[in-house]
Write a protein that holds these residues in place. Sequence first.
Motif, short mmCIF file in Angstrom:
data_model
loop_
_atom_site.label_atom_id
_atom_site.label_comp_id
_atom_site.label_asym_id
_atom_site.label_seq_id
_atom_site.Cartn_x
_atom_site.Cartn_y
_atom_site.Cartn_z
N ASN A 1 5.43 4.78 4.23
CA ASN A 1 5.38 6.20 3.84
C ASN A 1 4.23 6.85 4.60
O ASN A 1 3.06 6.61 4.28
CB ASN A 1 5.16 6.28 2.32
CG ASN A 1 4.92 7.71 1.85
OD1 ASN A 1 5.15 8.66 2.58
ND2 ASN A 1 4.45 7.84 0.61
N GLY B 1 0.91 0.50 -3.32
CA GLY B 1 -0.47 0.76 -3.74
C GLY B 1 -1.40 -0.18 -3.01
O GLY B 1 -1.54 -1.34 -3.38
N SER B 2 -1.99 0.34 -1.91
CA SER B 2 -2.96 -0.42 -1.12
C SER B 2 -2.42 -1.77 -0.62
O SER B 2 -3.15 -2.76 -0.60
CB SER B 2 -4.26 -0.61 -1.91
OG SER B 2 -4.82 0.66 -2.22
N VAL B 3 -1.17 -1.77 -0.21
CA VAL B 3 -0.62 -2.98 0.42
C VAL B 3 -1.17 -3.09 1.84
O VAL B 3 -1.22 -2.11 2.58
CB VAL B 3 0.94 -2.94 0.45
CG1 VAL B 3 1.49 -4.10 1.27
CG2 VAL B 3 1.48 -2.97 -0.97
#
Length: 255
Positions: free
Chosen positions: A9, A212-214
């Motif tokens: 994204n 989320g913060s991968v």
Amino acid sequence: MRIPFIAGNWKMFKTVHEAVVFVKELRSAVKDVADVEIVVAPPFTAVHAVAEAARNSNIGVAAQDLYWEREGAFTGEVSAAMIKEAGAEYVIVGHSERRRLFGDTDAIVNRKTSAAIGAGLTPIVCIGETLEERERNETLAILDRQIKDGLDGLGAPQLADIVVAYEPVWAIGTGRTATAAQAGEAHAHIRKRLRQWFGADAADRCHLLYGGSVKPDNIAELVAEADVDGALVGGASLDVKSFTEIVVRSRRAAV
Ligand code: PGA
């Protein structure tokens, strides 16, 4: 049965030129990866150019939002059919930034999800709790509400083909990833509910992503969780090298 699914994204980053340069590089970096679904979500302005640059490759294209009406006097909005015609196959719906900054409610998420499916796009429907909700122990109840209201009216065949992304709001862009155990618990709960509400067959085909913060160094432990089928990646998807690393490591980790 579910091959890993990694979506980037890009949010409000990359001009058309930057987006095309990125996709050309990514294309050659992942050309031999056959067993991961790879998707990038550029801003609307670059969807068509990215789709052209990704044509006949293993990279799919998503838009980041849509409006549910087919056409009309809706200044600034873009319809599902327009997105599809521009070359995208997917569309992100209900991202927490849309919910928080632009007022997208579960009812709006539901309309957008239906419109996407109606136009032949695969929605990537985002759900997830805020930090306050987690601290109040409301996580699972929030997920239940977001699934029930956001996916209201969908049938089992439609559920089977969509993607659901669990993105705890407190982990987005904060560098604070949910632990694999936290992600695993939420995903197992989501799968359980989808089974109850849509049947086991459809629920087992639906891809559940974590977001989320991968990063390259946490993707393997996340996808090692039984119900984590991949990731929706923000910051780390903006760089070809780190996004490619995430794709490759999601594959190695899957058994
Ligand atoms: P992040 O964003 O990877 O930068 O935390 C994830 C998302 O918003 O989908």
